[in-house]
Write a protein that holds these residues in place. Structure first.
Motif, short mmCIF file in Angstrom:
data_model
loop_
_atom_site.label_atom_id
_atom_site.label_comp_id
_atom_site.label_asym_id
_atom_site.label_seq_id
_atom_site.Cartn_x
_atom_site.Cartn_y
_atom_site.Cartn_z
N ILE A 1 0.76 -1.26 0.14
CA ILE A 1 0.03 -0.02 -0.03
C ILE A 1 0.92 1.08 -0.08
O ILE A 1 1.93 1.22 0.81
CB ILE A 1 -0.92 -0.10 1.00
N CYS A 2 0.49 2.21 -0.98
CA CYS A 2 1.32 3.46 -0.88
C CYS A 2 0.08 4.53 -0.77
O CYS A 2 -1.03 4.65 -1.11
CB CYS A 2 1.91 3.74 -2.28
N ASP A 3 0.18 5.26 0.39
CA ASP A 3 -0.48 6.36 0.96
C ASP A 3 0.15 7.70 0.28
O ASP A 3 1.34 7.86 0.44
CB ASP A 3 -0.50 6.53 2.31
N TYR A 4 -0.81 8.54 -0.18
CA TYR A 4 -0.32 9.87 -0.83
C TYR A 4 -1.13 11.12 -0.16
O TYR A 4 -1.96 10.59 0.59
CB TYR A 4 -0.78 9.97 -2.25
N ASP A 5 -0.35 12.31 -0.26
CA ASP A 5 -1.22 13.37 0.21
C ASP A 5 -2.62 13.36 -0.20
O ASP A 5 -2.98 12.86 -1.30
CB ASP A 5 -0.27 14.55 -0.31
N ASN A 6 -3.33 13.96 0.50
CA ASN A 6 -4.86 14.14 0.03
C ASN A 6 -5.71 12.82 0.24
O ASN A 6 -6.56 12.69 -0.66
CB ASN A 6 -5.03 14.95 -1.16
N ASP A 7 -5.24 12.09 0.92
CA ASP A 7 -5.93 10.81 1.26
C ASP A 7 -6.12 9.89 -0.11
O ASP A 7 -7.21 9.14 -0.16
CB ASP A 7 -7.49 11.10 1.70
N HIS A 8 -5.14 9.79 -0.79
CA HIS A 8 -5.04 8.94 -1.88
C HIS A 8 -4.10 7.69 -1.73
O HIS A 8 -3.51 7.97 -0.94
CB HIS A 8 -4.56 9.64 -3.38
#
Length: 157
Positions: free
Chosen positions: A123-130
């Motif tokens: 899992i890769c979490d990104y800024d702005n809850d993506h």
């Protein structure tokens, strides 16, 4: 004699197979290169699915009360489309309420691994809850979880 000859080659065969398996090193894909592969749902489609998902019967069984509290709540949660990384290795449902330019500008924050029975989710979490993830049966280990320096990576076998 024949059985002994066959079994004496087994350790060599297993050693050869063991060296043929290589670990793949993966990092979070850049959302600048990501592609939206499914269209966002129309307002009519969202209203139709809201009626089915949030019907009176569904609420009686206590399913997702917050999402079904109003159509606006439902729209905020379910107005999503499938996106993929440029190579197709990672995918995820991202919000259609956010402009694509803003999605593509979101940097990776962290990487983690979750194992569910024989399925591995990288899992890769990104800024702005993506979030994008890769699903496989390979065993993965996160080597560096912090993506803020651009160094997050995992090894999958």
């Amino acid at each position: 004699m024949r059985t002994r000859l066959k079994t004496s080659f087994l350790p060599l065969l297993f050693a050869a197979l063991g060296t043929a398996v290589h670990a793949a090193e993966l990092s979070c894909p850049d959302l600048k290169e990501a592609v939206q592969v499914a269209a966002c749902p129309t307002d009519a489609e969202l209203r139709f699915t809201f009626m089915g998902y949030c019907s009176d019967n569904a609420r009686l069984y206590g399913r997702d009360v917050l999402t079904c509290a109003s159509f606006e709540n439902y729209r905020a949660v379910k107005n999503i489309a499938l996106w993929e990384s440029a190579d197709g290795g990672f995918s995820g449902y991202l919000s259609c309420n956010v402009p694509p330019e803003q999605i593509r500008a979101s940097p990776a924050l962290r990487m983690k691994v979750e194992r569910q029975k024989n399925l591995t989710r990288l899992i890769c979490d990104y800024d702005n809850d993506h979030r994008l993830e890769q699903r496989s049966k390979a065993a993965c280990t996160v080597q560096a979880a912090d993506c803020s320096t651009g160094a997050c990576r995992a090894t999958c076998e």
